[in-house]
Design an enzyme around this catalytic site. Structure first.
Site, PDB file in Angstrom:
ATOM      1  N   ASN A 100       0.883  -1.153   0.000  1.00 43.11           N
ATOM      2  CA  ASN A 100       0.000   0.000   0.000  1.00 43.11           C
ATOM      3  C   ASN A 100       0.925   1.209   0.000  1.00 43.11           C
ATOM      4  OD1 ASN A 100      -1.672   2.228   1.338  1.00 43.11           O
ATOM      5  ND2 ASN A 100      -3.218   0.643   1.019  1.00 43.11           N
ATOM      6  N   SER A 101       0.914   1.954  -1.089  1.00 41.57           N
ATOM      7  CA  SER A 101       1.939   2.976  -1.312  1.00 41.57           C
ATOM      8  C   SER A 101       1.855   4.123  -0.319  1.00 41.57           C
ATOM      9  CB  SER A 101       1.839   3.529  -2.731  1.00 41.57           C
ATOM     10  OG  SER A 101       2.057   2.526  -3.687  1.00 41.57           O
TER      11      SER A 101
END
Length: 392
Positions: A100-101
């Site tokens: 999850n950036s």
């Protein structure tokens, strides 16, 4: 699902931080609030560092819910998947393969995408699904297609979409191919790094549309390219910011082992010289790595660590003919260099860094990328000023 912690950090605390940084713009704030990050983060995560690519120890929502919540609502990337799923769940694997950036990066790239009402968007790299869900909320799920190569990762993202009543078209497939049945798209965004922009992304984007993708050479140093697609089938634009994304699976690097090179076990077979022009430490800088990788596309590096921060930097060519080493130790201003093989790789690196200095030490924003049906080229300041590629 973990209960919302009444204490900061939390969704609104992170929103304030992102707004203050200018990453989250007011037009994306409704989507941010409607598509909370914690819905798209699994129970096991390995927190990263802002602007870095190292992961900390596992955080388990079941045993450390407050810590998990704190990490989710921090402006850091969260690794969620290792080694294409083949790893011990309680430990870090060899290579992170889904995440999850970092929220700053998510919203900076969405801002660069410059979506307009009614736009159709192709996303390559579904991951946890947060980015696709944000797009689906803003544009309508019927206007978003997201592609993920890993079936298990894609299935988890689909489940999370369902939790929020969102139904973007989720495709399991190789992102390098895009998704032609849904073309043409007004925008294409990749949440994985590439060294060559796939032709399919440009061909499936209508003329005048935008392709936003993290791009970087094999040596390292990565930045987000924002390319405008032309009527002639080419796409061109500048790099808008530094990035550090996992590679598109189709473009992962496979570097030869150091042991495959001649005489590496007989160091210093090539003879030692002392240099002060270029510190080995400089070649770990993101802009330096980027510049070096563009001009020497067949060169890569490795590091052999010593004690107290000392290390040996190796430069090696993909042809397995030549190598060079430089020894770094904190506080020194001159460094021992060894070169072996028909190419003088350290000399080549010095030439590249001399070019970089002569041109004012350009940052990413001065570089640009043009992709045509015949290939791609990186340029400085203007498309008619290509950066030299030093091919032996």
């Amino acid at each position: 699902m973990v209960a919302r912690n009444p204490q900061e950090p939390g969704p609104e605390g992170l929103a304030s931080e992102l707004l203050g940084k200018g990453a989250l713009t007011p037009d994306w704030l409704p989507a941010y609030r409607a598509v909370p990050r914690h819905v798209f983060v699994p129970g096991l995560l390995w927190p990263g560092t802002a602007g870095g690519n190292r992961q900390g120890a596992l955080v388990d929502r079941d045993t450390a819910p407050e810590q998990w919540w704190e990490k989710v609502y921090s402006d850091i990337p969260l690794t969620t998947h290792w080694d294409d799923g083949a790893h011990a769940r309680a430990e870090k694997g060899r290579s992170p393969t889904s995440s999850n950036s970092m929220p700053t990066m998510v919203f900076a790239m969405l801002d660069a995408l410059a979506v307009e009402p009614g736009n159709r968007v192709l996303e390559v790299g579904t991951g946890t699904g947060w980015n696709a869900a944000l797009l689906a909320h803003r544009l309508g799920a019927e206007n978003v297609v997201t592609v993920e190569v890993d079936p298990a990762v894609a299935a988890e993202a689909q489940r999370r979409f369902g939790d929020l009543g969102l139904t973007p078209l989720s495709v399991v497939g190789d992102g390098v191919e895009g998704h032609e049945p849904g073309a043409p798209y007004d925008r294409v965004i990749a949440t994985c790094g590439v060294s060559h922009v796939p032709r399919s992304w440009i061909e499936q984007c209508r003329p005048g549309g935008l392709v936003v993708a993290p791009w970087g050479p094999a040596y390292g140093g990565q930045a987000v390219a924002r390319l405008r697609v032309g009527e002639d089938g080419a796409a061109s634009g500048t790099f808008v910011r530094a990035s550090a994304f996992m590679r598109l699976r189709d473009q992962r690097n496979a570097f030869p082992p150091t042991s495959a090179y001649p005489d590496t076990g007989q160091w210093p077979a090539g003879g030692v010289r002392r240099t002060s022009f270029l510190s080995p430490d400089a070649l770990g800088g993101w802009h330096h790595m980027f510049t070096l990788g563009i001009q020497l596309p067949d060169v890569f590096c490795r590091v052999s660590w010593g004690s107290r921060g000392a290390y040996r930097l190796w430069l090696l060519d993909m042809g397995v003919t030549s190598w060079a080493t430089a020894d770094y130790e904190h506080g020194r201003s001159a460094y021992d260099v060894v070169q072996h093989g028909p190419r003088r790789l350290w000399d080549e690196a010095e030439e590249v860094m001399a070019w970089w200095r002569e041109h004012g030490g350009p940052r990413f924003e001065r570089f640009g990328l043009t992709v045509t049906p015949l290939g791609q080229r990186v340029w400085l300041d203007h498309p008619d000023n290509p950066v030299p590629v030093r091919v032996p």
